[in-house]
Design an enzyme around this catalytic site. Structure first.
Site, PDB file in Angstrom:
ATOM      1  N   HIS A   1      -1.034   0.496  -9.647  1.00 41.31           N
ATOM      2  CA  HIS A   1      -1.731  -0.488  -8.798  1.00 41.31           C
ATOM      3  C   HIS A   1      -2.254  -1.638  -9.674  1.00 41.31           C
ATOM      4  O   HIS A   1      -3.439  -1.980  -9.629  1.00 41.31           O
ATOM      5  CB  HIS A   1      -2.872   0.173  -8.027  1.00 41.31           C
ATOM      6  CG  HIS A   1      -3.196  -0.553  -6.751  1.00 41.31           C
ATOM      7  ND1 HIS A   1      -3.530   0.084  -5.589  1.00 41.31           N
ATOM      8  CD2 HIS A   1      -3.232  -1.873  -6.450  1.00 41.31           C
ATOM      9  CE1 HIS A   1      -3.761  -0.807  -4.635  1.00 41.31           C
ATOM     10  NE2 HIS A   1      -3.579  -2.005  -5.148  1.00 41.31           N
TER      11      HIS A   1
ATOM     12  N   GLU B   1      -2.610   7.890  -4.555  1.00 42.07           N
ATOM     13  CA  GLU B   1      -2.897   7.375  -5.895  1.00 42.07           C
ATOM     14  C   GLU B   1      -4.311   7.676  -6.390  1.00 42.07           C
ATOM     15  O   GLU B   1      -4.527   7.772  -7.601  1.00 42.07           O
ATOM     16  CB  GLU B   1      -2.605   5.872  -5.970  1.00 42.07           C
ATOM     17  CG  GLU B   1      -3.519   4.995  -5.143  1.00 42.07           C
ATOM     18  CD  GLU B   1      -3.053   3.525  -5.146  1.00 42.07           C
ATOM     19  OE1 GLU B   1      -1.857   3.276  -4.912  1.00 42.07           O
ATOM     20  OE2 GLU B   1      -3.892   2.656  -5.382  1.00 42.07           O
TER      21      GLU B   1
ATOM     22  N   ARG C   1       0.857  -1.184   0.000  1.00 41.36           N
ATOM     23  CA  ARG C   1       0.000   0.000   0.000  1.00 41.36           C
ATOM     24  C   ARG C   1       0.895   1.236   0.000  1.00 41.36           C
ATOM     25  O   ARG C   1       1.946   1.257   0.653  1.00 41.36           O
ATOM     26  CB  ARG C   1      -0.917   0.037   1.240  1.00 41.36           C
ATOM     27  CG  ARG C   1      -2.101  -0.907   1.166  1.00 41.36           C
ATOM     28  CD  ARG C   1      -3.129  -0.458   0.111  1.00 41.36           C
ATOM     29  NE  ARG C   1      -4.275  -1.353   0.009  1.00 41.36           N
ATOM     30  CZ  ARG C   1      -4.390  -2.366  -0.861  1.00 41.36           C
ATOM     31  NH1 ARG C   1      -3.411  -2.626  -1.694  1.00 41.36           N
ATOM     32  NH2 ARG C   1      -5.493  -3.099  -0.897  1.00 41.36           N
TER      33      ARG C   1
HETATM   34  P1  NAI Z   1      -1.640 -11.703   4.168  1.00 41.53           P
HETATM   35  O1  NAI Z   1      -2.704 -11.298   5.125  1.00 41.53           O
HETATM   36  O2  NAI Z   1      -1.618 -13.097   3.652  1.00 41.53           O
HETATM   37  O3  NAI Z   1      -0.202 -11.396   4.793  1.00 41.53           O
HETATM   38  C1  NAI Z   1       0.124 -10.223   5.456  1.00 41.53           C
HETATM   39  C2  NAI Z   1       1.293 -10.534   6.371  1.00 41.53           C
HETATM   40  O4  NAI Z   1       1.747  -9.303   6.928  1.00 41.53           O
HETATM   41  C3  NAI Z   1       0.915 -11.456   7.545  1.00 41.53           C
HETATM   42  O5  NAI Z   1       1.839 -12.513   7.642  1.00 41.53           O
HETATM   43  C4  NAI Z   1       0.981 -10.542   8.763  1.00 41.53           C
HETATM   44  O6  NAI Z   1       1.381 -11.214   9.938  1.00 41.53           O
HETATM   45  C5  NAI Z   1       2.046  -9.553   8.306  1.00 41.53           C
HETATM   46  N1  NAI Z   1       2.048  -8.312   9.076  1.00 41.53           N
HETATM   47  C6  NAI Z   1       1.054  -7.760   9.815  1.00 41.53           C
HETATM   48  N2  NAI Z   1       1.491  -6.647  10.434  1.00 41.53           N
HETATM   49  C7  NAI Z   1       2.799  -6.490  10.057  1.00 41.53           C
HETATM   50  C8  NAI Z   1       3.810  -5.557  10.391  1.00 41.53           C
HETATM   51  N3  NAI Z   1       3.569  -4.552  11.253  1.00 41.53           N
HETATM   52  N4  NAI Z   1       5.025  -5.706   9.836  1.00 41.53           N
HETATM   53  C9  NAI Z   1       5.305  -6.740   8.996  1.00 41.53           C
HETATM   54  N5  NAI Z   1       4.386  -7.676   8.667  1.00 41.53           N
HETATM   55  C10 NAI Z   1       3.147  -7.549   9.185  1.00 41.53           C
HETATM   56  O7  NAI Z   1      -1.736 -10.644   2.973  1.00 41.53           O
HETATM   57  P2  NAI Z   1      -1.323 -10.815   1.440  1.00 41.53           P
HETATM   58  O8  NAI Z   1      -2.448 -11.440   0.692  1.00 41.53           O
HETATM   59  O9  NAI Z   1       0.011 -11.419   1.340  1.00 41.53           O
HETATM   60  O10 NAI Z   1      -1.273  -9.273   0.983  1.00 41.53           O
HETATM   61  C11 NAI Z   1      -0.350  -8.366   1.557  1.00 41.53           C
HETATM   62  C12 NAI Z   1      -0.749  -6.954   1.180  1.00 41.53           C
HETATM   63  O11 NAI Z   1      -0.568  -6.775  -0.226  1.00 41.53           O
HETATM   64  C13 NAI Z   1      -2.244  -6.634   1.409  1.00 41.53           C
HETATM   65  O12 NAI Z   1      -2.484  -6.177   2.730  1.00 41.53           O
HETATM   66  C14 NAI Z   1      -2.517  -5.550   0.407  1.00 41.53           C
HETATM   67  O13 NAI Z   1      -2.339  -4.298   1.028  1.00 41.53           O
HETATM   68  C15 NAI Z   1      -1.450  -5.751  -0.663  1.00 41.53           C
HETATM   69  N6  NAI Z   1      -2.002  -6.141  -1.963  1.00 41.53           N
HETATM   70  C16 NAI Z   1      -1.655  -5.411  -3.064  1.00 41.53           C
HETATM   71  C17 NAI Z   1      -2.134  -5.751  -4.318  1.00 41.53           C
HETATM   72  C18 NAI Z   1      -1.738  -4.998  -5.549  1.00 41.53           C
HETATM   73  O14 NAI Z   1      -2.370  -5.157  -6.612  1.00 41.53           O
HETATM   74  N7  NAI Z   1      -0.711  -4.152  -5.508  1.00 41.53           N
HETATM   75  C19 NAI Z   1      -3.066  -6.874  -4.477  1.00 41.53           C
HETATM   76  C20 NAI Z   1      -3.323  -7.619  -3.255  1.00 41.53           C
HETATM   77  C21 NAI Z   1      -2.818  -7.240  -2.047  1.00 41.53           C
END
Ligand code: NAI
Length: 355
Positions: free
Chosen positions: A296, A264, A235
């Protein structure tokens, strides 16, 4: 069931229209992103369907409630654009698509890394202009370098699998480290400061929360290796853009691949090519030859878009037919780390939803 979609693009209509009859859902599409002013467009709808740049803040949510809306269905994974407290106060549940293709986002992160490292974006323009010199195009072997991955969820794990394939050493930070996964994959968890100090490439894959907002600031950049490559497909607000710009100007940051940007909305997903750019930070970012900004689009593969539509329709239909909240976003009142609580129940869904 009637659902009003905000922030739609032509590809949304194409994909969702194909599925709507199967689920018996009537859809009204709006091009504009949701905000407090246009929330009234949801009048008479049972649910609204939102994407990443819709702003479901407290005033917008109150108006959605007044309009009779009973459910907010996000057609994305991140939910930082929804005021969950306000939604809970108004009795409006929020559901999302927790995983649709972690491969899509992970592969885009790798595309940014390789393009920046090997200067593909510059070579493309040069050769088209008859300039076949190699001056300024030198990259580095990924093999043997260290990648620092922040957050080790679904997307990060796909990325780590690919980077290990390059022969990179991978270190990671996560407030909820998974020891079994680390042992199995051969990665090492480190405190954030150590990850910053050791990594040649840093990639952000954590959710945007109160704890992670602007975590990459001048202080963090000062801890990183000079010339570090930063990749952000998480993000935009994870990075304090002013500080990144200073880091790029001083050479402290060697390259940045940004699929997301803190301001954005208003630019991303729009063709603004006939307008004067009034966002000075974005203009400055775009002026660096060692920065690639994509709009994005990391999620944007055929497979991911199909999965998003299918899961969204199933979330909506489950609510309509059985009052069931599938993939509900659960707010953790004790900490800013809402994603963990929300993500945990979905871990089993990965198997069916992901590719
Ligand atoms: P997920 O929920 O599977 O993994 C997120 C991980 O971040 C978890 O392991 C969690 O413990 C960890 N986390 C939580 N707080 C944290 C912190 N303070 N510091 C470090 N790690 C922390 O999520 P997923 O599916 O892997 O997605 C990650 C992010 O990617 C989403 O939150 C979303 O913002 C972003 N995203 C971007 C997309 C794009 O098109 N650019 C598409 C999909 C997701």
């Amino acid at each position: 069931m009637k659902v009003v979609f905000f922030g739609t693009q032509p590809y949304d209509r194409e994909t969702f229209d194909r599925l709507a009859p199967e689920y018996g859902i009537e859809i009204v599409y709006h091009r504009s992103d949701l905000d407090a002013c246009n929330a009234v467009l949801a009048q008479g709808a049972d649910a609204v369907c939102l994407f990443v740049n819709d702003r479901a803040d407290a005033p917008a949510i109150a108006r959605l409630r007044e309009a009779g809306v009973r459910l907010i269905a996000l057609r994305c994974a991140g939910f930082n654009n929804v005021d969950l407290e306000a939604a809970a106060r108004c009795g409006l549940p929020v559901v999302r698509v927790p995983a649709y293709s972690p491969h899509a986002v992970a592969e885009h992160a790798v595309a940014l890394m390789l393009a920046l490292n090997r200067k593909i974006h510059r070579a493309y323009w040069r050769t088209r202009d008859g300039n076949f010199s190699l001056h300024g195009l030198m990259g580095f072997d990924m093999y043997g370098k260290t990648a620092g991955i922040v957050g080790t969820g679904k997307i990060a794990r796909e990325l780590i699998r690919i980077l290990l394939g390059f022969g990179m050493e991978v270190v990671a930070y996560d407030p909820f480290p998974d020891a079994d996964y680390a042992a199995q994959s051969g990665i090492g968890y480190l405190p954030l400061e150590e990850l910053y100090a050791r990594s040649d490439v840093i990639s952000l894959h954590c959710p945007l929360t109160d704890r992670t907002r602007r975590m990459i600031d001048a202080r963090a950049i000062a801890m990183m290796k000079p010339g570090v490559m930063l990749i952000n497909t998480g993000r935009g607000m994870l990075i304090r853009t002013e500080d990144l710009i200073e880091g790029l100007k001083s050479g402290r940051v060697g390259a940045a691949g940004l699929d997301v940007y803190e301001e954005e909305a208003g630019y991303f997903y729009e063709d603004t090519s006939d307008r004067v750019m009034d966002d000075d930070m974005l203009a400055r970012l775009l002026s660096f030859r060692n920065v690639i900004v994509t709009s994005h689009q990391a999620f944007f593969t055929r497979e991911a878009v199909d999965n998003i539509a299918r899961t969204t329709m199933e979330n909506l239909a489950a609510f309509d037919r059985r009052g069931e909240l599938r993939n509900e976003v659960v707010r953790d009142p004790l900490s800013g780390s809402r994603a963990q609580r929300a993500a945990e129940p979905d871990r089993t869904d990965d198997v069916t939803v992901c590719l």
